[in-house]
Design a protein around this motif. Structure first.
Motif, short mmCIF file in Angstrom:
data_model
loop_
_atom_site.label_atom_id
_atom_site.label_comp_id
_atom_site.label_asym_id
_atom_site.label_seq_id
_atom_site.Cartn_x
_atom_site.Cartn_y
_atom_site.Cartn_z
N PRO A 1 -19.02 12.33 -2.76
CA PRO A 1 -18.95 13.71 -2.28
C PRO A 1 -19.66 13.80 -0.93
O PRO A 1 -20.78 13.32 -0.79
N CYS A 2 -19.02 14.40 0.06
CA CYS A 2 -19.65 14.52 1.38
C CYS A 2 -18.95 15.59 2.20
O CYS A 2 -17.89 16.07 1.84
N ALA A 3 -19.59 15.97 3.32
CA ALA A 3 -18.90 16.85 4.26
C ALA A 3 -17.91 16.01 5.07
O ALA A 3 -18.10 14.81 5.24
N ILE A 4 -16.86 16.65 5.55
CA ILE A 4 -15.75 15.90 6.14
C ILE A 4 -16.14 15.13 7.41
O ILE A 4 -15.47 14.18 7.78
N ASP A 5 -17.28 15.48 8.03
CA ASP A 5 -17.69 14.73 9.23
C ASP A 5 -18.07 13.28 8.91
O ASP A 5 -18.15 12.45 9.81
N GLN A 6 -18.33 12.98 7.63
CA GLN A 6 -18.68 11.61 7.25
C GLN A 6 -17.45 10.73 7.02
O GLN A 6 -17.56 9.53 6.76
N ASP A 7 -16.28 11.34 7.08
CA ASP A 7 -15.05 10.60 6.78
C ASP A 7 -14.86 9.31 7.58
O ASP A 7 -14.42 8.31 7.02
N PRO A 8 -15.22 9.28 8.88
CA PRO A 8 -15.01 8.03 9.64
C PRO A 8 -15.68 6.81 9.01
O PRO A 8 -15.09 5.72 8.98
N TYR A 9 -16.90 6.99 8.49
CA TYR A 9 -17.58 5.86 7.84
C TYR A 9 -16.74 5.28 6.71
O TYR A 9 -16.66 4.07 6.50
N PHE A 10 -16.15 6.20 5.95
CA PHE A 10 -15.49 5.75 4.73
C PHE A 10 -14.04 5.35 4.96
O PHE A 10 -13.46 4.61 4.18
N ARG A 11 -13.47 5.82 6.07
CA ARG A 11 -12.18 5.28 6.51
C ARG A 11 -12.36 3.81 6.81
O ARG A 11 -11.58 2.96 6.40
N MET A 12 -13.43 3.51 7.52
CA MET A 12 -13.74 2.12 7.84
C MET A 12 -13.97 1.32 6.56
O MET A 12 -13.44 0.22 6.38
N THR A 13 -14.77 1.89 5.66
CA THR A 13 -15.10 1.21 4.40
C THR A 13 -13.84 0.91 3.59
O THR A 13 -13.67 -0.19 3.05
N ARG A 14 -12.95 1.88 3.50
CA ARG A 14 -11.73 1.71 2.70
C ARG A 14 -10.80 0.70 3.33
O ARG A 14 -10.08 -0.01 2.63
N ASP A 15 -10.84 0.64 4.63
CA ASP A 15 -10.01 -0.34 5.33
C ASP A 15 -10.48 -1.76 5.02
O ASP A 15 -9.69 -2.67 4.79
N VAL A 16 -11.78 -1.95 4.96
CA VAL A 16 -12.36 -3.29 4.77
C VAL A 16 -12.34 -3.72 3.30
O VAL A 16 -12.13 -4.91 3.00
N ALA A 17 -12.56 -2.77 2.38
CA ALA A 17 -12.80 -3.11 0.97
C ALA A 17 -11.85 -4.16 0.38
O ALA A 17 -12.32 -5.19 -0.12
N PRO A 18 -10.53 -3.95 0.46
CA PRO A 18 -9.66 -4.94 -0.19
C PRO A 18 -9.75 -6.33 0.44
O PRO A 18 -9.55 -7.33 -0.23
N ARG A 19 -10.14 -6.37 1.72
CA ARG A 19 -10.21 -7.67 2.41
C ARG A 19 -11.40 -8.48 1.95
O ARG A 19 -11.44 -9.70 2.14
N ILE A 20 -12.40 -7.83 1.34
CA ILE A 20 -13.54 -8.59 0.82
C ILE A 20 -13.59 -8.54 -0.71
O ILE A 20 -14.62 -8.81 -1.33
N GLY A 21 -12.45 -8.17 -1.30
CA GLY A 21 -12.33 -8.25 -2.76
C GLY A 21 -12.93 -7.08 -3.52
O GLY A 21 -13.19 -7.19 -4.72
N TYR A 22 -13.14 -5.95 -2.84
CA TYR A 22 -13.75 -4.79 -3.50
C TYR A 22 -12.77 -3.63 -3.62
O TYR A 22 -11.77 -3.55 -2.91
N GLN A 23 -13.13 -2.69 -4.50
CA GLN A 23 -12.37 -1.45 -4.65
C GLN A 23 -12.69 -0.50 -3.49
O GLN A 23 -13.82 -0.46 -3.03
#
Ligand code: TRP
Length: 409
Positions: A246-268
């Motif tokens: 849960p976060c305010a929408i201004d934090q979205d860039p961090y998690f866009r990056m996180t979601r982009d990377v996750a499958p490449r390092i074997g994570y959800q």
């Protein structure tokens, strides 16, 4: 490639640039609206997140067997990424964990700072799941002119306000980056860092070549609490446990990056549930600023201060004279007292009644403000009482690196 991945590299978060129009800028360090306030629809499209519709809210209500939090039923949390997947697994009897955080840049929190924590507390109670809370004292050291010691002190002070929101110590781990980063957490940070080029962070966050490398290397720190293996004392052997942020929408860039990377390092990929911003007293076009105490209500304000601020500074959508107001009624779209009541007046019927009477000119701005003063005074007094109960020992207990005894109980 998914749409998310396709766009992740090119999203400097700036939208709306028609002639004469101010640009809307939303990123973790800057939120500035064009004329008429933040355009949330544009933001959702720009960021590529999903709208949180009534059907999804109804599903949360059904699965948790309790009324949805008013932030949810009133559309204040309005966007998400893969929330439906979290609900799917919950429906199958599986569990997940929650992750949120705060950058401790100031001593006193204002009401806007409380919103994600009040909402996270509701989610923790409703789903009965563990929660990790990151205090990014390192982020504030890097971005603000603070010493390491001062950032750490603020993190601990802010932890007290967070604890005062009512979190369950048996399900909650609060950590400061300066104290906790290392071990498995750091291993995940370098795994993330190796997947993100300089060009990519410039695209996502808008860094410039003059920015110091502390800023450029920070995003993995905020990314990796999304991965359960960063917390071996909590989730050991549970590497695929899903995470909801849960976060305010201004934090979205961090998690866009996180979601982009996750499958490449074997994570959800983590899922997100994202809120609007809490408006400044002066209205949606401005923002609450730490340097202007009259732009916000602080959790440390007295009843008298709340009264003065609301009466003097809260932007009104009412008409200039009583005669005109009785005739034309208030413009609710720009009225700050109504916006604040929309967040904090829990009674749906009373809220609807006030809106109708005010809009049709039977209720005056002064009366609406008076109701708001009561609502905020109660909220702030409740917070102050709860915070006064928080001892140093309790802070130590929440921040201890330990297994959580009652994680999914
Ligand atoms: N960067 C956030 C801030 O400055 C703090 C933060 C860290 C956070 N992790 C988070 C916020 C996760 C929301 C969700 O306030």
């Amino acid at each position: 490639m998914s749409a998310e991945e396709a766009s992740a590299g090119t999203e400097v978060s700036v939208v709306g640039k028609e002639e004469g129009e101010e640009q809307q800028v939303v990123n973790p360090w800057e939120v500035s609206a064009g004329k008429g306030g933040i355009d949330y629809d544009k933001l959702v499209d720009q960021f590529g997140c999903q709208r949180l519709d009534d059907a999804l809210v109804a599903r949360v209500e059904r699965l948790t067997a309790r009324p949805p939090h008013c932030f949810l039923r009133r559309g204040l949390f309005f966007a998400h990424r893969d929330l439906n997947e979290i609900l799917d697994l919950y429906e199958r009897g599986e569990r997940f964990y929650l992750y949120t955080g705060r950058g401790p840049s100031s001593e006193a929190l204002h009401l806007g700072h409380l919103i994600p924590f009040m909402f996270t507390k509701y989610l923790q109670d409703a789903f009965k799941v563990p929660l990790v809370i990151q205090l990014t004292d390192d982020e504030k050291f890097l971005w603000k002119n603070l010493t390491v010691e001062e950032s750490k002190r603020l993190a601990r002070e802010n932890a007290k306000d967070i604890i005062a929101c009512g979190f369950d110590v048996e399900r909650t781990f609060i950590f400061s980056d300066f104290n906790y980063v290392g071990g498995a957490f750091y291993e995940n940070m370098v795994k993330v860092a190796r997947c993100v080029t300089y060009n990519k962070v410039v695209g996502i966050f808008g860094f410039s070549p003059e920015d110091h490398i502390g800023k450029i290397s920070f995003p993995p720190v905020q990314a990796v609490p999304s991965f359960p293996s960063s917390f071996p004392h909590l989730f050991s052997g549970n590497d695929q446990l899903r995470c909801l942020i849960p976060c305010a929408i201004d934090q979205d860039p961090y998690f866009r990056m996180t979601r982009d990377v996750a499958p490449r390092i074997g994570y959800q990929k983590p899922s997100l549930i994202e809120s609007r911003f809490f408006p400044a007293l002066q209205g949606e076009n401005t923002k609450m600023s730490a340097s202007d105490p009259n732009s916000a209500i602080y959790v440390t304000d007295s009843v008298k201060e709340i009264k003065t601020k609301v009466n003097k500074y809260a932007f009104s959508g009412g008409q200039d004279s009583i005669e005109l107001h009785r005739k034309l009624g208030a413009n609710l779209d720009v009225d700050v007292p109504i916006k604040y009541l929309n967040f904090f007046l829990e009674d749906d019927n009373e809220l609807e009644h006030i809106k109708k009477e005010y809009k049709e000119g039977r209720m005056l701005t002064g009366e609406v403000k008076q109701r708001l003063v009561t609502v905020l005074s109660e909220l702030v007094a409740r917070h102050q009482r709860a915070r006064a109960q928080v001892t140093e020992e309790m802070v130590d207990a929440f921040m201890a690196v330990r297994p959580l005894p009652n994680m999914f109980g």
